[in-house]
Design a protein around this motif. Structure first.
Motif: not given
Length: 188
Positions: A105, A130-131, A102, A96, A99, A133-136
Motif C-alpha cells: 500500500k 494492473s495488479i 497490505n 497483499s 486484506s 494499481l489494485t494493490l494501491n
C-alpha cells in the motif's frame, strides 16, 4: 536516500532479468544515485494458501516486513505465457494479505523487463501494472522499459557494457527517483 526493494520475477540463477537487476544496482552505485537497493528473495515463499495464516511461515513474515520497511519498489521481470511469472504473482499475493495488512500500500513502484525479443515483457508489465494499481501502489507510468537482452549487455562485474544502454537505464533510474520524490516514499 531511498531504500528500494528490488524484486526479480524469475527464480533462475542465470536469469537475464537478475543480471539486469544487478547491473542497475551497480549503475546506481557508480553514479552515486540516491538509491539503496535490496534484492528481495521471493524463492523461499510457499505457494499462497489461506490455511497457512494459521501458522505463518517465517519466509512470509520476513518478506512482509521487508516490503513494509521499504521506501519504494522496483520490479524487474520476464514474461511467461503473456503474463507475470507465477513466483512474482505469488509474492504479490502474500504481500497483499490479510486484506487489512497490505504491505504494498502506497509504495512508489516502477518496473522494467528484459527478454531476447524486442518487446518480450510488454504484456507482463501491463498485467503487473494492473495488479499493482489494485494493490494501491503508486506506479510510475513513464518511461516504459522493454530491454532486448544480448549476452554482451552486462559483463561479469555486473556492469552495462553499452554506453547507450547505460545512459538509457540511468535516465530510467533518475526518473524513478523523481517519481519517489513526487509521490513521497512510503514506509510502514
Amino acid at each position: 536516500m531511498a531504500n528500494i526493494s528490488l524484486i526479480v520475477g524469475s527464480l533462475r540463477r542465470e536469469s537475464i532479468n537478475l543480471k539486469i537487476a544487478k547491473a542497475l544496482i551497480k549503475l546506481a552505485e557508480q553514479e552515486n544515485l540516491p538509491h539503496q537497493f535490496k534484492l528481495v528473495d521471493i524463492a523461499s515463499l510457499p505457494l499462497y494458501n489461506e490455511d497457512l495464516w494459521e501458522d505463518i511461515p517465517e519466509a512470509v513474515t520476513q518478506f512482509k516486513i521487508t516490503i513494509k520497511n521499504t521506501d519504494a519498489l522496483l520490479f524487474v521481470t520476464p514474461e511467461y505465457n503473456r503474463s507475470v511469472p507465477s513466483p512474482l504473482k505469488n509474492a504479490l499475493d502474500w504481500g497483499s494479505r490479510p486484506s487489512n495488512d497490505n504491505s504494498w500500500k502506497h509504495k512508489p513502484a516502477a518496473m522494467l523487463g528484459a527478454s531476447p525479443g524486442q518487446v518480450g515483457t510488454a504484456v507482463a508489465q501491463s498485467h503487473l501494472r494492473s495488479i499493482l494499481l489494485t494493490l494501491n501502489t503508486r506506479v510510475m507510468g513513464q518511461p516504459e522499459i522493454y530491454l532486448k537482452f544480448e549476452e554482451s549487455m552486462v559483463n561479469d562485474n555486473n556492469e552495462i557494457t553499452s554506453e547507450r544502454t547505460r545512459q538509457f537505464l540511468l535516465k530510467f533510474l533518475n526518473k524513478f527517483n523523481e517519481w519517489i520524490d513526487e509521490v513521497g516514499p512510503a514506509t510502514a
